[in-house]
Design an enzyme around this catalytic site. Structure first.
Site, PDB file in Angstrom:
ATOM      1  N   PHE A   1       0.988  -1.317  -0.001  1.00 26.44           N
ATOM      2  CA  PHE A   1      -0.134  -0.142   0.080  1.00 26.44           C
ATOM      3  C   PHE A   1       0.784   1.203   0.126  1.00 26.44           C
ATOM      4  O   PHE A   1       0.302   2.287  -0.346  1.00 26.44           O
ATOM      5  CB  PHE A   1      -0.950  -0.113   1.109  1.00 26.44           C
ATOM      6  CG  PHE A   1      -0.265   0.395   2.449  1.00 26.44           C
ATOM      7  CD1 PHE A   1      -0.421   1.625   3.028  1.00 26.44           C
ATOM      8  CD2 PHE A   1       0.222  -0.576   3.199  1.00 26.44           C
ATOM      9  CE1 PHE A   1       0.113   2.049   4.235  1.00 26.44           C
ATOM     10  CE2 PHE A   1       0.710  -0.243   4.692  1.00 26.44           C
ATOM     11  CZ  PHE A   1       0.581   1.127   5.021  1.00 26.44           C
ATOM     12  N   LYS A   2       1.992   1.215   0.558  1.00 24.52           N
ATOM     13  CA  LYS A   2       3.082   2.267   0.350  1.00 24.52           C
ATOM     14  C   LYS A   2       3.091   2.719  -0.920  1.00 24.52           C
ATOM     15  O   LYS A   2       3.472   3.989  -0.989  1.00 24.52           O
ATOM     16  CB  LYS A   2       4.224   2.067   1.278  1.00 24.52           C
ATOM     17  CG  LYS A   2       4.264   1.175   2.237  1.00 24.52           C
ATOM     18  CD  LYS A   2       3.565   2.114   3.644  1.00 24.52           C
ATOM     19  CE  LYS A   2       3.638   1.349   4.790  1.00 24.52           C
ATOM     20  NZ  LYS A   2       4.627   1.229   5.463  1.00 24.52           N
TER      21      LYS A   2
END
Length: 466
Positions: free
Chosen positions: A113-114
């Site tokens: 998700f980063k």
């Protein structure tokens, strides 16, 4: 929009300066002076927009110093289809069961998700630095996923040098190699003989050493950087819109978290008017956040290694941003609380603040057996393979969801191939890497192992940036 420090003593800054500053000079974290409000008719208008267009609308009120056209171009370049992300929806929803969904956040280049935030941050760095004729030294700490996403976002950018600290032997092999096999000349990796909390403390100490900070023009990519949080706000709106939020339907979100950045983005979305019913804070056995939100006990323990290593954290930096709001924006009070926490490892949150937080937040702790059982159950009953961090979120969501009448969205924060051994042990299936990373385990690595010592790390970074 101006930004103030959670500790009240640093000068207020505009958006560009906040992007480059990361941590405030008083040791606090930057937050907006106020929360923009999105009217219900605006949400209805956004329902038919692309992810990039929603992102522009959500983030625009927070941005100054960059023209509207330039900002829109940066956002559209980040989330273009086809482009950096491998799904046209960028963060697609996958239905697990009646009223239950996964929000898949792992379709970026490093499978976590980063990427959603850091691909934008890298482009913001490039735009601002080119306009100002400056260069920066990015220093970050990672418990596994931030590092590779930050490196991917900053690699080969001419005005950026990046140093990433990770805890030696405490990230998965895939996570490590995604960082250490990048051959770009502006990328450096440091394996610290300690925990993620040690890495994070070293980074904060470097930012608080103002002479060192100014000499290297340090910038942050961890979620202490406000732009990281801001970019993550978008997918709460996008998921809500896809599930009827534009018509007032409220949604429960379950968020696996260690550093509180991703779930704080959900809090920001709620403050802006997203139809968030409940934010479920899902922790593994490193449960400082669960204890804090349930009983006010924010006390540091010993980090316990788990199969969800990105959450093996006992000092959750972004929690300070929530405390700032819960204490009415009293920077002096937050500074005193955080000083006490630094000295004693304990912080008692007031009963009134715990009660206020409970109106939006619920929290629980998921142990290792529950995590493994959830991976197996979701594969068997929902025909979906999930990673251990996502499993923590799914398990917590199923425990604490409001009820079947309220949709439950669990954030799927990483691709299962990032943690293949843990996933195989729980499910019997070894998840393969996607084609663009198929040769990852044979690529040469490049990193330094250093002690958990500030001077050693600073000397190493200083020598390579002269």
């Amino acid at each position: 929009m101006r930004y103030v420090s959670t500790r009240g003593a640093a000068a207020a800054l505009g958006f560009e300066d906040v992007v480059l500053a990361g941590l405030a000079r008083d040791g606090g974290l930057y937050v907006p002076e106020s929360w923009p409000a999105i009217a219900p008719d605006e949400l209805r208008r956004w329902e038919s927009l692309s992810y990039a267009d929603v992102a522009v609308e959500v983030m625009r009120p927070f941005v100054d110093g960059i023209s509207e056209d330039d900002f829109a171009a940066i956002v559209h370049e980040t989330y273009a289809v086809p482009g950096v992300f491998h799904q046209a929806a960028v963060t697609p929803l996958r239905q697990l069961d009646a009223g239950e969904w996964l929000l898949e956040l792992f379709h970026g280049p490093t499978l976590a998700f980063k990427d959603v935030a850091l691909q934008l941050l890298g482009r913001l760095f490039e735009h601002i630095l080119k306009k100002r004729g400056e260069r920066i030294t990015v220093v970050g700490a990672t418990s596994g996923d931030t590092g590779s996403a930050a490196i991917e976002a900053c690699r080969d950018r001419e005005n950026v040098t990046i140093f990433m600290l990770h805890p030696h032997g405490r990230v998965s092999e895939v996570q490590r190699r995604q960082m250490t096999s990048v051959p770009s000349a502006n990328v450096y990796n440091i394996a610290v003989q300690g925990t993620f909390d040690d890495c994070q403390a070293l980074v904060k100490a470097m930012f608080n050493d103002h002479a060192f900070r100014d000499r290297l023009n340090l910038a942050a990519v961890n979620s202490i950087n406000w732009a990281r949080v801001l970019a993550q706000v978008v997918y709460y709106f996008q998921a809500s819109l896809a599930l009827g939020g534009h018509d007032g339907r409220r949604i429960d979100f379950s968020v696996p978290t260690g550093n509180f950045g991703d779930v704080f983005a959900g809090y920001v979305a709620s403050r802006m008017g997203a139809p968030v019913n409940k934010l479920i804070v899902a922790t593994n056995v490193n449960d400082i956040l669960s204890r804090a939100l349930r009983s006010g006990d924010y006390s540091r323990g010993t980090v316990q290694p788990t199969i969800s290593p990105s959450m093996d954290i006992q000092v959750s930096s972004n929690f300070e941003r929530l405390l700032f709001d819960l204490y009415g924006g009293d920077g002096a009070r937050i500074a005193a609380l955080m000083d006490d926490f630094a000295a004693t490892g304990r912080l008692a949150i007031g009963n009134g603040q715990v009660t206020d937080a409970s109106r939006l937040f619920a929290a629980t702790r998921i142990d290792e057996d529950e995590t493994r059982a959830t991976i197996a159950h979701v594969l068997r009953h929902n025909a979906t393979l999930i990673d251990p961090h996502t499993a923590v979120g799914v398990a917590a969501g199923r425990k604490l969801r409001t009820g079947p009448e309220v949709p439950l969205v669990s954030l799927a924060t990483a691709h299962p191939a990032k943690f293949p051994d843990a996933v195989q042990a729980a499910s019997g299936i070894y998840p393969g890497l996607p084609p663009h990373l198929a040769d990852l385990l044979t690529r040469p690595e490049r990193y330094e192992i250093l002690p958990n010592d500030l001077k050693s790390v600073q000397d190493h970074i200083g020598a390579l940036t002269q």
